[in-house]
Design an enzyme around this catalytic site. Structure first.
Site, PDB file in Angstrom:
ATOM      1  N   TYR A   1     -35.948  73.307 -54.218  1.00 37.50           N
ATOM      2  CA  TYR A   1     -36.236  72.189 -55.097  1.00 37.50           C
ATOM      3  C   TYR A   1     -35.741  72.347 -56.534  1.00 37.50           C
ATOM      4  O   TYR A   1     -35.759  71.396 -57.300  1.00 37.50           O
ATOM      5  CB  TYR A   1     -37.740  71.904 -55.078  1.00 37.50           C
ATOM      6  CG  TYR A   1     -38.170  71.384 -53.720  1.00 37.50           C
ATOM      7  CD1 TYR A   1     -37.996  70.051 -53.382  1.00 37.50           C
ATOM      8  CD2 TYR A   1     -38.705  72.245 -52.761  1.00 37.50           C
ATOM      9  CE1 TYR A   1     -38.356  69.574 -52.134  1.00 37.50           C
ATOM     10  CE2 TYR A   1     -39.059  71.779 -51.505  1.00 37.50           C
ATOM     11  CZ  TYR A   1     -38.886  70.446 -51.195  1.00 37.50           C
ATOM     12  OH  TYR A   1     -39.230  69.979 -49.955  1.00 37.50           O
TER      13      TYR A   1
ATOM     14  N   PHE B   1     -50.808  69.151 -50.003  1.00 32.43           N
ATOM     15  CA  PHE B   1     -49.504  68.492 -49.900  1.00 32.43           C
ATOM     16  C   PHE B   1     -48.393  69.474 -50.200  1.00 32.43           C
ATOM     17  O   PHE B   1     -48.654  70.596 -50.585  1.00 32.43           O
ATOM     18  CB  PHE B   1     -49.426  67.278 -50.844  1.00 32.43           C
ATOM     19  CG  PHE B   1     -49.446  67.615 -52.303  1.00 32.43           C
ATOM     20  CD1 PHE B   1     -48.273  67.891 -52.995  1.00 32.43           C
ATOM     21  CD2 PHE B   1     -50.636  67.676 -53.003  1.00 32.43           C
ATOM     22  CE1 PHE B   1     -48.297  68.191 -54.330  1.00 32.43           C
ATOM     23  CE2 PHE B   1     -50.655  67.969 -54.339  1.00 32.43           C
ATOM     24  CZ  PHE B   1     -49.490  68.225 -55.006  1.00 32.43           C
TER      25      PHE B   1
END
Length: 411
Positions: A123, A411
């Site tokens: 990321y 999450f």
């Protein structure tokens, strides 16, 4: 056939989620887990990439309000359910999903995106920086004692049904959110994650248990959720306590809960994961060397609307600094920004043509944003450049927080 990227339709959820399970190893979740994540999914914020009738890519976002330094709750997208089918690697699927998602987040007015990464290396190229670390501990309770604060012996502990105690536990959690950057204010339904108790997660341990701490009036001031894994050797019992959550409103309740976990009969080891890097447990323990701690990346932070994000938090000291920011993936953030913070808490961030004091990318701002990682440590790694003498130390002091950021569940 061209790949089709589109917003998820409600009747596509099962196929979409089947793809996600395949991307994460192909082991299906239990019916309870699957049902809860279906309820929590926001279809209008979920994207699928389709090759004909086959889902080959996915990305979703949960709508959160995230605590930031100063206690404000800032709208943030909790990026989740990201996966690409192994048959469609190196075809730009992930990049297209990240592109569409960040554009949508910006259009929706959320200044931040955050995620927990199964593979953190992925990321950074999309502008996410590691903003929080999590601590794991394995404690030999035969060698470690707790130096508890005054009032610990007056705390009443009660073993309760996790389901029946849920509302009380959530009130404790909600009271802590503003004081710990990175904690999300839970939306309805999210409290159910803490009660998930699938058999595979137990790994031979007991069903989930819950103990609450109470004050003299019977009000709940803390809770711990845990499992006990019995084990035996020739010399006797060798049980282990697997800690899921510990939260409390004051030091005595916190210490009382940990002491309870340390003293469960027939157990000699306590394991806990996802604790904040500055957990008070480190200071309660008589011998931290016997705790076998491990630190890993936890929350990754992405400034989507740079000026709005920087203005949403407060700073530990008055500040006037010009930042030269590079953001190749979200070019609207690129350029020079003057960040000023006053002693009264007023903050302003605006474009400027003035000479820059510090040069960095949006990744470094994401890392420093929650206050747990300093600009000086990033500069020591060559990731922040000081262009005006003294600017680095002043900015680093201002960005630093009083407590380490937290790792949110789910999450």
């Amino acid at each position: 056939m061209a790949l089709d990227t589109r917003v998820l339709q409600a009747d596509e959820w099962d196929v979409w989620y089947d793809h996600l399970e395949l991307a994460f190893g192909g082991v299906p979740e239990t019916p309870d887990e699957r049902a809860l994540y279906r309820d929590l999914t926001e279809p209008e914020r979920s994207l699928g990439v389709w090759d004909g009738g086959t889902c080959v890519g996915s990305a979703g976002a949960f709508s959160f309000r995230l605590s930031v330094p100063g206690g404000a709750l800032v709208p943030a997208a909790g990026v989740t359910m990201v996966g690409v089918a192994p048959t469609h690697r190196r075809r730009g699927v992930l990049t297209s999903l990240m592109r569409r998602q960040l554009d949508d987040i910006r259009e929706g007015g959320e200044p931040l995106a955050v995620l927990t990464a199964s593979e953190p290396e992925i990321y950074g190229r999309f502008g996410y920086g590691t903003g929080a670390y999590a601590l794991s501990v394995e404690i030999d309770t035969t060698r470690v004692r707790l130096a508890v604060p005054p009032g610990t012996d007056q705390v009443r502990l009660r073993l309760v049904d996790p389901e029946k105690a849920l509302a009380d536990c959530e009130r404790v959690y909600a009271a802590l959110v503003a004081g710990r950057p990175g904690m999300p204010a839970r939306r309805p339904g999210w409290e159910r994650l803490g009660l998930l108790d699938p058999e595979p997660r137990r790994e031979g341990a007991s069903p989930l248990k819950c103990v609450v701490a109470e004050d003299a009036e019977g009000g709940v001031t803390g809770y711990a959720r845990y499992r006990v894994k019995p084990d035996w050797e020739q010399s006797g019992s060798d049980g282990k306590v697997q800690v899921e959550d510990v939260d409390a409103l004051h030091p005595a309740a916190y210490a009382a809960l940990w002491r309870y976990l340390f003293e469960i009969d027939l157990t000699w080891t306590v394991r806990a994961y996802g604790r904040p890097a500055d957990d008070a447990l480190l200071h309660l323990a008589s011998d931290v060397r016997r705790m076998r701690t491990r630190q890993r990346d936890a929350l990754h932070v992405r400034l989507v609307d740079l000026p709005a994000a920087l203005e949403a938090r407060t700073y530990a000291a008055a500040l006037d600094v010009v930042l030269e920011v590079e953001d190749a993936f979200c070019p609207w953030n690129t350029g020079r920004w003057r960040l000023t913070a006053q002693a009264d808490g007023e903050v302003r961030c605006a474009r400027t043509a003035d000479a820059a004091d510090l040069a960095l990318s949006v990744r470094e701002l994401g890392s420093a944003y929650l206050g747990g990682i300093t600009l000086t440590s990033l500069a020591a790694a060559g990731r922040v450049r000081e262009l005006r003498a003294g600017a680095l130390s002043r900015a680093s002091r201002a960005f630093a927080g009083e407590v380490a950021p937290w790792l949110p569940h789910g999450f």
